[in-house]
Design a protein around this motif. Structure first.
Motif, PDB file in Angstrom:
ATOM      1  N   ASN A 198       2.573   8.152   0.806  1.00  0.00           N
ATOM      2  CA  ASN A 198       3.391   7.400   1.766  1.00  0.00           C
ATOM      3  C   ASN A 198       2.679   7.060   3.065  1.00  0.00           C
ATOM      4  O   ASN A 198       3.205   6.283   3.869  1.00  0.00           O
ATOM      5  CB  ASN A 198       4.662   8.179   2.093  1.00  0.00           C
ATOM      6  CG  ASN A 198       5.697   8.075   0.982  1.00  0.00           C
ATOM      7  OD1 ASN A 198       5.383   7.662  -0.130  1.00  0.00           O
ATOM      8  ND2 ASN A 198       6.923   8.456   1.276  1.00  0.00           N
ATOM      9  N   ALA A 230       7.905   7.455  -2.177  1.00  0.00           N
ATOM     10  CA  ALA A 230       8.025   6.039  -2.544  1.00  0.00           C
ATOM     11  C   ALA A 230       6.676   5.590  -3.093  1.00  0.00           C
ATOM     12  O   ALA A 230       5.799   5.162  -2.333  1.00  0.00           O
ATOM     13  CB  ALA A 230       8.427   5.202  -1.333  1.00  0.00           C
ATOM     14  N   ARG A 232       3.433   3.780  -4.348  1.00  0.00           N
ATOM     15  CA  ARG A 232       2.853   2.458  -4.073  1.00  0.00           C
ATOM     16  C   ARG A 232       1.811   2.175  -5.138  1.00  0.00           C
ATOM     17  O   ARG A 232       0.821   2.891  -5.256  1.00  0.00           O
ATOM     18  CB  ARG A 232       2.240   2.421  -2.675  1.00  0.00           C
ATOM     19  CG  ARG A 232       3.273   2.557  -1.554  1.00  0.00           C
ATOM     20  CD  ARG A 232       2.667   2.384  -0.175  1.00  0.00           C
ATOM     21  NE  ARG A 232       1.622   3.367   0.121  1.00  0.00           N
ATOM     22  CZ  ARG A 232       0.338   3.083   0.254  1.00  0.00           C
ATOM     23  NH1 ARG A 232      -0.110   1.850   0.087  1.00  0.00           N
ATOM     24  NH2 ARG A 232      -0.527   4.037   0.539  1.00  0.00           N
ATOM     25  N   PHE A 245      -0.332  -2.019  -3.478  1.00  0.00           N
ATOM     26  CA  PHE A 245       0.836  -2.364  -2.675  1.00  0.00           C
ATOM     27  C   PHE A 245       0.650  -1.593  -1.375  1.00  0.00           C
ATOM     28  O   PHE A 245       0.852  -0.392  -1.309  1.00  0.00           O
ATOM     29  CB  PHE A 245       2.108  -1.939  -3.401  1.00  0.00           C
ATOM     30  CG  PHE A 245       3.380  -2.358  -2.713  1.00  0.00           C
ATOM     31  CD1 PHE A 245       3.634  -3.693  -2.432  1.00  0.00           C
ATOM     32  CD2 PHE A 245       4.336  -1.419  -2.362  1.00  0.00           C
ATOM     33  CE1 PHE A 245       4.813  -4.081  -1.815  1.00  0.00           C
ATOM     34  CE2 PHE A 245       5.516  -1.797  -1.746  1.00  0.00           C
ATOM     35  CZ  PHE A 245       5.762  -3.135  -1.470  1.00  0.00           C
ATOM     36  N   ARG A 249       3.625  -3.423   2.788  1.00  0.00           N
ATOM     37  CA  ARG A 249       4.461  -3.971   1.731  1.00  0.00           C
ATOM     38  C   ARG A 249       3.937  -5.293   1.174  1.00  0.00           C
ATOM     39  O   ARG A 249       4.697  -6.152   0.729  1.00  0.00           O
ATOM     40  CB  ARG A 249       5.919  -4.123   2.186  1.00  0.00           C
ATOM     41  CG  ARG A 249       6.487  -2.898   2.878  1.00  0.00           C
ATOM     42  CD  ARG A 249       7.968  -3.043   3.122  1.00  0.00           C
ATOM     43  NE  ARG A 249       8.677  -3.138   1.848  1.00  0.00           N
ATOM     44  CZ  ARG A 249       8.945  -2.094   1.062  1.00  0.00           C
ATOM     45  NH1 ARG A 249       8.561  -0.873   1.415  1.00  0.00           N
ATOM     46  NH2 ARG A 249       9.584  -2.262  -0.072  1.00  0.00           N
ATOM     47  N   ASN A 273       6.002  -6.063   5.890  1.00  0.00           N
ATOM     48  CA  ASN A 273       7.255  -5.320   6.039  1.00  0.00           C
ATOM     49  C   ASN A 273       8.504  -6.123   5.679  1.00  0.00           C
ATOM     50  O   ASN A 273       9.597  -5.852   6.174  1.00  0.00           O
ATOM     51  CB  ASN A 273       7.374  -4.788   7.469  1.00  0.00           C
ATOM     52  CG  ASN A 273       6.227  -3.855   7.808  1.00  0.00           C
ATOM     53  OD1 ASN A 273       5.877  -2.979   7.030  1.00  0.00           O
ATOM     54  ND2 ASN A 273       5.603  -4.069   8.962  1.00  0.00           N
ATOM     55  N   ARG A 275      11.147  -7.503   2.659  1.00  0.00           N
ATOM     56  CA  ARG A 275      11.664  -7.077   1.367  1.00  0.00           C
ATOM     57  C   ARG A 275      12.368  -8.242   0.674  1.00  0.00           C
ATOM     58  O   ARG A 275      12.833  -9.172   1.329  1.00  0.00           O
ATOM     59  CB  ARG A 275      12.658  -5.920   1.535  1.00  0.00           C
ATOM     60  CG  ARG A 275      12.054  -4.632   2.074  1.00  0.00           C
ATOM     61  CD  ARG A 275      13.141  -3.625   2.345  1.00  0.00           C
ATOM     62  NE  ARG A 275      12.617  -2.367   2.846  1.00  0.00           N
ATOM     63  CZ  ARG A 275      12.331  -1.292   2.097  1.00  0.00           C
ATOM     64  NH1 ARG A 275      12.523  -1.363   0.785  1.00  0.00           N
ATOM     65  NH2 ARG A 275      11.866  -0.189   2.626  1.00  0.00           N
ATOM     66  N   GLU A 288      10.187  -5.657  -3.387  1.00  0.00           N
ATOM     67  CA  GLU A 288      11.017  -4.567  -2.880  1.00  0.00           C
ATOM     68  C   GLU A 288      10.192  -3.277  -2.782  1.00  0.00           C
ATOM     69  O   GLU A 288       9.847  -2.840  -1.707  1.00  0.00           O
ATOM     70  CB  GLU A 288      12.246  -4.364  -3.768  1.00  0.00           C
ATOM     71  CG  GLU A 288      13.285  -3.442  -3.175  1.00  0.00           C
ATOM     72  CD  GLU A 288      13.915  -3.982  -1.899  1.00  0.00           C
ATOM     73  OE1 GLU A 288      14.204  -3.162  -1.000  1.00  0.00           O
ATOM     74  OE2 GLU A 288      14.113  -5.203  -1.791  1.00  0.00           O
ATOM     75  N   GLN A 289       9.872  -2.673  -3.914  1.00  0.00           N
ATOM     76  CA  GLN A 289       9.042  -1.469  -3.918  1.00  0.00           C
ATOM     77  C   GLN A 289       8.182  -1.495  -5.164  1.00  0.00           C
ATOM     78  O   GLN A 289       8.644  -1.156  -6.257  1.00  0.00           O
ATOM     79  CB  GLN A 289       9.891  -0.191  -3.890  1.00  0.00           C
ATOM     80  CG  GLN A 289       9.076   1.090  -3.771  1.00  0.00           C
ATOM     81  CD  GLN A 289       8.341   1.202  -2.445  1.00  0.00           C
ATOM     82  OE1 GLN A 289       8.867   0.814  -1.401  1.00  0.00           O
ATOM     83  NE2 GLN A 289       7.136   1.739  -2.468  1.00  0.00           N
ATOM     84  N   VAL A 291       5.982   0.010  -7.496  1.00  0.00           N
ATOM     85  CA  VAL A 291       5.621   1.394  -7.808  1.00  0.00           C
ATOM     86  C   VAL A 291       4.420   1.490  -8.736  1.00  0.00           C
ATOM     87  O   VAL A 291       3.836   2.573  -8.887  1.00  0.00           O
ATOM     88  CB  VAL A 291       6.817   2.133  -8.436  1.00  0.00           C
ATOM     89  CG1 VAL A 291       7.952   2.255  -7.422  1.00  0.00           C
ATOM     90  CG2 VAL A 291       7.308   1.429  -9.702  1.00  0.00           C
ATOM     91  N   ASP A 305       8.195  -3.807 -10.009  1.00  0.00           N
ATOM     92  CA  ASP A 305       8.902  -3.910  -8.732  1.00  0.00           C
ATOM     93  C   ASP A 305      10.226  -3.162  -8.845  1.00  0.00           C
ATOM     94  O   ASP A 305      11.232  -3.687  -9.331  1.00  0.00           O
ATOM     95  CB  ASP A 305       9.131  -5.392  -8.400  1.00  0.00           C
ATOM     96  CG  ASP A 305       9.624  -5.614  -6.984  1.00  0.00           C
ATOM     97  OD1 ASP A 305       9.753  -4.631  -6.234  1.00  0.00           O
ATOM     98  OD2 ASP A 305       9.889  -6.777  -6.622  1.00  0.00           O
ATOM     99  N   ARG A 345       9.359   2.270 -13.479  1.00  0.00           N
ATOM    100  CA  ARG A 345       8.560   3.227 -12.713  1.00  0.00           C
ATOM    101  C   ARG A 345       7.071   3.133 -13.030  1.00  0.00           C
ATOM    102  O   ARG A 345       6.254   3.694 -12.318  1.00  0.00           O
ATOM    103  CB  ARG A 345       9.036   4.656 -13.001  1.00  0.00           C
ATOM    104  CG  ARG A 345      10.530   4.874 -12.836  1.00  0.00           C
ATOM    105  CD  ARG A 345      10.886   6.336 -13.070  1.00  0.00           C
ATOM    106  NE  ARG A 345      12.310   6.521 -13.278  1.00  0.00           N
ATOM    107  CZ  ARG A 345      12.904   6.564 -14.467  1.00  0.00           C
ATOM    108  NH1 ARG A 345      12.167   6.436 -15.573  1.00  0.00           N
ATOM    109  NH2 ARG A 345      14.198   6.745 -14.569  1.00  0.00           N
TER     110      ARG A 345
END
Length: 369
Positions: A198, A230, A232, A245, A249, A273, A275, A288-289, A291, A305, A345
């Protein structure tokens, strides 16, 4: 009046000729002789394989069963990796094990003991893992696992060892540990490991004490309260270029000839930053995220994502499109793309037109268009 004999004879000859012609026509089927190619055209083509299908496991049922295809069971599977023979490796986080899936979908347990969370090295069957969330495969077939703060290795001979441990700062509460726990890992052709958490992205040289920070910090301290990991996403291509990532972001890349530091990260897509789930080129795109990341031989990057539960494609020119999934859907729908995915994931490509993605408690296969 009777016809003359000559007229009757002519009529009989015409009828005989018509009969012969009909017999020839009947023997030819449709009346026009076909060549072999025409006959092949009448054969229906085989049904195409579904573009989005379950490769192994059951998306809605957890467990720890080895087996083939949907007979196997996983428990909260996360990261995926693939070797040169097409075997897929799964960080089966909820079971504390590492699983292996052959190209035919046969699932076995590579290392660890289901339901047994602790750090134990040794032979694969006797080894134990604490929190396996991500993995990668080196050129020699060694599997590297991000396991809580430890980076573990599983050799092709089945021996598990601890390669290194991620440092943390002082005054880090137990509930804050997810903040510093690695969520993604990748390896290059020179046996350099790349690891994200993180607060930073680092490169660790296997067998050496050197560590380089691509972005962020080496350690952080004074962390209190409950925090959430979270992940990345991270990937390395055949030229040792790193894709990640980043902490802002965005999907960025780092050239191995560049110096360490975020100033040497080149943004491919996304905005600082921001989303969302917007396709587009460069800074117009939104994630969004992310992973997990994986990259093919052409330099095309695929992103898992999370939250959006989409698989996104990013071309070398930064053009972002959605390959699979319906934004924020939570149920797997197989068949034609884009379909929909459960919680994503992990993702990995075989470089030959197939993607493998974790969706719920299953690993799904995506045949790319």
């Amino acid at each position: 009046m009777r016809r003359p004999v000559t007229d009757v004879s002519r009529l009989r000859l015409k009828l005989l000729g018509a009969t012969v012609l009909m017999a020839l026509v009947a023997g030819c089927g449709d009346g026009i002789p076909k060549d072999k190619d025409d006959e092949d055209d009448d054969t229906p083509p085989p049904a195409p394989t579904a573009a989005l299908s379950v490769f192994a496991g059951d998306p809605t049922a957890d467990g720890t069963m080895d087996g083939t295809g949907s007979a196997a069971r996983f428990n909260n599977p996360h990261g995926l990796a693939i070797d040169s023979s097409g075997n897929v490796y799964v960080a089966d986080r909820g079971n504390y094990t590492i699983r292996k899936i052959t190209p035919e979908g046969v699932v076995t347990t590579l290392a660890g003991g289901a339901g047994q969370s602790r750090l134990t090295n040794g032979a694969a069957a006797n080894a134990r893992f604490v929190n396996p969330v991500a993995l990668t495969v080196g050129s020699g077939g060694t599997v590297y696992v991000a396991d809580d703060l430890a980076i573990r290795s599983i050799t092709s001979a089945g021996q598990v060892a601890t390669v290194t441990t991620i440092p943390i700062g002082g005054n880090v509460a137990t509930a804050s540990r997810p903040e510093v726990t690695p969520g993604a890992i990748a390896v290059d052709a020179n046996n350099n490991l790349y690891i994200t958490n993180n607060y930073g992205t680092r490169r660790f040289a296997i067998g050496a004490a050197t560590t380089g920070i691509l972005e962020g910090q080496n350690t952080v301290g004074d962390l209190f309260g409950t925090r959430t990991m979270a992940p990345r996403g991270l990937a390395v291509d055949s030229s040792n270029v790193v894709y990640l990532f980043d902490l802002e972001r965005e999907i960025s890349r780092w050239n191995p000839t560049a110096n360490f530091g975020s100033d040497n990260l080149f943004t491919i897509a996304g905005a600082q930053n921001a989303r969302g789930a917007i396709n587009g080129t460069g800074n117009a795109a939104r994630f969004e995220q992310v992973v997990a990341l994986t990259v093919d031989l052409q330099g095309t990057v695929y992103a898992a994502d999370a939250v959006n539960n989409l698989v996104r494609r990013i071309t070398p020119a930064g053009v972002v499109t959605t390959v699979a999934g319906t934004t924020r859907a939570t149920t797997l729908r197989v068949g034609d793309l884009p379909g929909s995915l459960g919680e994503v994931r992990g993702a990995v490509t075989d470089g030959k037109g197939l993607l493998y993605v974790t969706s719920g408690n299953a690993v799904v296969k995506i045949r790319l268009p």
